[in-house]
Design a protein around this motif. Structure first.
Motif, PDB file in Angstrom:
ATOM      1  N   GLU A 283       0.601  -1.290  -0.036  1.00 10.39           N
ATOM      2  CA  GLU A 283      -0.043  -0.098   0.004  1.00 10.39           C
ATOM      3  C   GLU A 283       0.998   1.035  -0.065  1.00 10.39           C
ATOM      4  OE1 GLU A 283      -0.652  -2.603   2.093  1.00 10.39           O
ATOM      5  OE2 GLU A 283      -2.481  -3.222   0.741  1.00 10.39           O
ATOM      6  N   GLU A 284       1.889   1.208   0.859  1.00  8.44           N
ATOM      7  CA  GLU A 284       2.885   2.440   0.881  1.00  8.44           C
ATOM      8  C   GLU A 284       3.279   2.646  -0.343  1.00  8.44           C
ATOM      9  OE1 GLU A 284       4.504   2.654   5.436  1.00  8.44           O
ATOM     10  OE2 GLU A 284       5.082   0.844   4.023  1.00  8.44           O
ATOM     11  N   VAL A 285       4.142   1.464  -1.176  1.00 10.59           N
ATOM     12  CA  VAL A 285       4.584   1.641  -2.342  1.00 10.59           C
ATOM     13  C   VAL A 285       3.751   2.129  -3.351  1.00 10.59           C
ATOM     14  CG1 VAL A 285       5.818   0.295  -4.229  1.00 10.59           C
ATOM     15  CG2 VAL A 285       6.216  -0.368  -2.048  1.00 10.59           C
ATOM     16  N   LEU A 286       2.369   1.703  -3.567  1.00 10.47           N
ATOM     17  CA  LEU A 286       1.504   2.243  -4.493  1.00 10.47           C
ATOM     18  C   LEU A 286       1.238   3.566  -4.312  1.00 10.47           C
ATOM     19  CD1 LEU A 286      -0.697   1.633  -6.654  1.00 10.47           C
ATOM     20  CD2 LEU A 286      -2.323   0.916  -5.003  1.00 10.47           C
ATOM     21  N   LYS A 287       1.145   4.125  -2.999  1.00 10.95           N
ATOM     22  CA  LYS A 287       0.728   5.412  -2.621  1.00 10.95           C
ATOM     23  C   LYS A 287       2.168   6.243  -3.187  1.00 10.95           C
ATOM     24  CE  LYS A 287      -0.223   8.186   1.269  1.00 10.95           C
ATOM     25  NZ  LYS A 287       0.233   8.280   2.733  1.00 10.95           N
ATOM     26  N   GLU A 288       3.080   5.840  -3.074  1.00  6.33           N
ATOM     27  CA  GLU A 288       4.322   6.412  -3.377  1.00  6.33           C
ATOM     28  C   GLU A 288       4.456   6.630  -4.938  1.00  6.33           C
ATOM     29  OE1 GLU A 288       7.774   8.950  -3.302  1.00  6.33           O
ATOM     30  OE2 GLU A 288       6.510   8.558  -1.444  1.00  6.33           O
ATOM     31  N   ILE A 289       4.223   5.514  -5.678  1.00  4.05           N
ATOM     32  CA  ILE A 289       4.191   5.547  -7.151  1.00  4.05           C
ATOM     33  C   ILE A 289       3.220   6.438  -7.868  1.00  4.05           C
ATOM     34  CG2 ILE A 289       3.377   3.982  -9.304  1.00  4.05           C
ATOM     35  CD1 ILE A 289       5.777   2.434  -8.496  1.00  4.05           C
ATOM     36  N   LYS A 290       1.954   6.493  -6.879  1.00  2.00           N
ATOM     37  CA  LYS A 290       0.796   7.492  -7.514  1.00  2.00           C
ATOM     38  C   LYS A 290       1.448   8.949  -7.377  1.00  2.00           C
ATOM     39  CE  LYS A 290      -3.098   4.515  -7.356  1.00  2.00           C
ATOM     40  NZ  LYS A 290      -4.295   4.230  -6.616  1.00  2.00           N
ATOM     41  N   ALA A 291       1.997   9.143  -6.017  1.00  3.32           N
ATOM     42  CA  ALA A 291       2.572  10.576  -5.720  1.00  3.32           C
ATOM     43  C   ALA A 291       3.457  10.947  -6.777  1.00  3.32           C
ATOM     44  CB  ALA A 291       2.976  10.731  -4.329  1.00  3.32           C
ATOM     45  N   ARG A 292       4.536   9.949  -6.975  1.00  2.00           N
ATOM     46  CA  ARG A 292       5.379  10.287  -8.316  1.00  2.00           C
ATOM     47  C   ARG A 292       5.138  10.571  -9.457  1.00  2.00           C
ATOM     48  NH1 ARG A 292      10.784   7.430  -9.043  1.00  2.00           N
ATOM     49  NH2 ARG A 292      10.732   5.586  -7.797  1.00  2.00           N
ATOM     50  N   ASP A 293       3.914   9.693  -9.928  1.00  3.56           N
ATOM     51  CA  ASP A 293       3.194   9.928 -11.143  1.00  3.56           C
ATOM     52  C   ASP A 293       2.688  11.319 -11.315  1.00  3.56           C
ATOM     53  OD1 ASP A 293       3.906   7.398 -11.989  1.00  3.56           O
ATOM     54  OD2 ASP A 293       1.846   6.719 -11.851  1.00  3.56           O
ATOM     55  N   GLU A 294       2.192  11.540 -10.142  1.00  5.69           N
ATOM     56  CA  GLU A 294       1.282  13.112 -10.266  1.00  5.69           C
ATOM     57  C   GLU A 294       2.468  14.171 -10.237  1.00  5.69           C
ATOM     58  OE1 GLU A 294      -1.812  13.790  -9.956  1.00  5.69           O
ATOM     59  OE2 GLU A 294      -1.670  15.917  -9.728  1.00  5.69           O
ATOM     60  N   ARG A 295       3.533  14.111  -9.514  1.00  6.59           N
ATOM     61  CA  ARG A 295       4.773  15.062  -9.456  1.00  6.59           C
ATOM     62  C   ARG A 295       5.319  15.128 -11.152  1.00  6.59           C
ATOM     63  NH1 ARG A 295       6.216  13.855  -4.144  1.00  6.59           N
ATOM     64  NH2 ARG A 295       7.569  11.991  -4.784  1.00  6.59           N
ATOM     65  N   ASP A 296       5.436  13.749 -11.487  1.00  2.15           N
ATOM     66  CA  ASP A 296       6.102  13.796 -12.891  1.00  2.15           C
ATOM     67  C   ASP A 296       5.468  14.321 -13.952  1.00  2.15           C
ATOM     68  OD1 ASP A 296       8.473  12.420 -11.480  1.00  2.15           O
ATOM     69  OD2 ASP A 296       8.045  10.544 -12.445  1.00  2.15           O
TER      70      ASP A 296
END
Ligand code: C5P
Length: 217
Positions: free
Chosen positions: A166-179
């Motif tokens: 869940e933490e990894v998925l949250k971080e991936i989504k946050a990174r996608d959003e920033r990128d």
């Protein structure tokens, strides 16, 4: 020949780039390393990650050798390294300071043993749009956030990094959003890029597709 592979985190760019590099004897530049190096150096030297000015100074002083030496740090490929890289990579001044170093790599590409290479493969987010707009083949590799989180979670587990799915998925989504939403070099395919969704493909299937594209070229 120059091949660029862009796409979001954990889409399989690195695996594909390494395979192309070994099959065709091409030099390989993982461009995420330049941002990871700047982000980690900011952390190690106690600088404020929210300061674009400080990050620009670190980027201006980054050499290829320094980047390689920072890459040996355990946090370079860990959660902190990824997060800090994503933050500093949104700063236009940092991107500008690191552009020449990435472009120069294609001028005289060498393999890890120092021998001359006949081509280069780049992987990153903007290698087909900004770093090498004249690349011969541009690929955009993607997959759903859930599939990418599953891959990264397994990779972290195999390296003993303790983070839940869940933490990894949250971080991936946050990174996608920033990128994708940053004003400078947002993540998007070049108009002439070939888009490959790897969500339902094995590594071998992706490689087969790409070998065909290279052969046809
Ligand atoms: O690919 P990797 O996960 O090592 O990239 C780390 C971060 O660096 C990415 O989340 C992205 O924000 C940034 N990056 C970028 N442009 C590139 C390569 C990476 O902005 N060409």
């Amino acid at each position: 020949m120059i091949i660029t592979i862009d796409g979001p985190a954990s889409a399989g760019k690195g695996t594909l780039a390494k395979e192309i590099s070994s099959t065709y004897g091409f030099a390989y530049f993982d461009t995420g390393m330049v941002y990871r190096a700047v982000g980690l150096e900011m952390f190690l030297s106690g600088k404020d990650i929210s300061s674009e000015q400080e990050a620009e100074k670190v980027a201006q002083n980054l050499s290829f050798q320094k980047m390689m030496s920072l890459s040996k740090h355990p946090e370079f490929r860990g959660p902190l390294g990824g997060k800090n890289a994503s933050i500093v990579s949104a700063y236009p001044k940092v991107r500008a300071a690191l552009l020449k170093m990435q472009q120069d790599f294609a001028l005289s590409p060498v393999l890890a043993d120092g021998s001359k290479a006949s081509g280069v493969v780049y992987d990153g987010r903007d290698t087909g749009t900004i770093v090498c707009p004249n690349a011969d083949i541009k690929l955009f590799i993607t997959a759903s956030p859930e599939v990418r989180a599953e891959r990264r979670y397994k990779e972290f587990q195999s390296r003993g990094i303790n983070q839940s799915y869940e933490e990894v998925l949250k971080e991936i989504k946050a990174r996608d959003e920033r990128d994708m939403t940053r004003s400078s070099a947002p993540l998007k395919p070049a108009p002439d890029a070939i888009i490959i969704d790897t969500s339902n493909l094995s590594i071998e299937e992706v490689q087969k597709k790409v070998n065909k594209i290279i052969a046809e070229h």
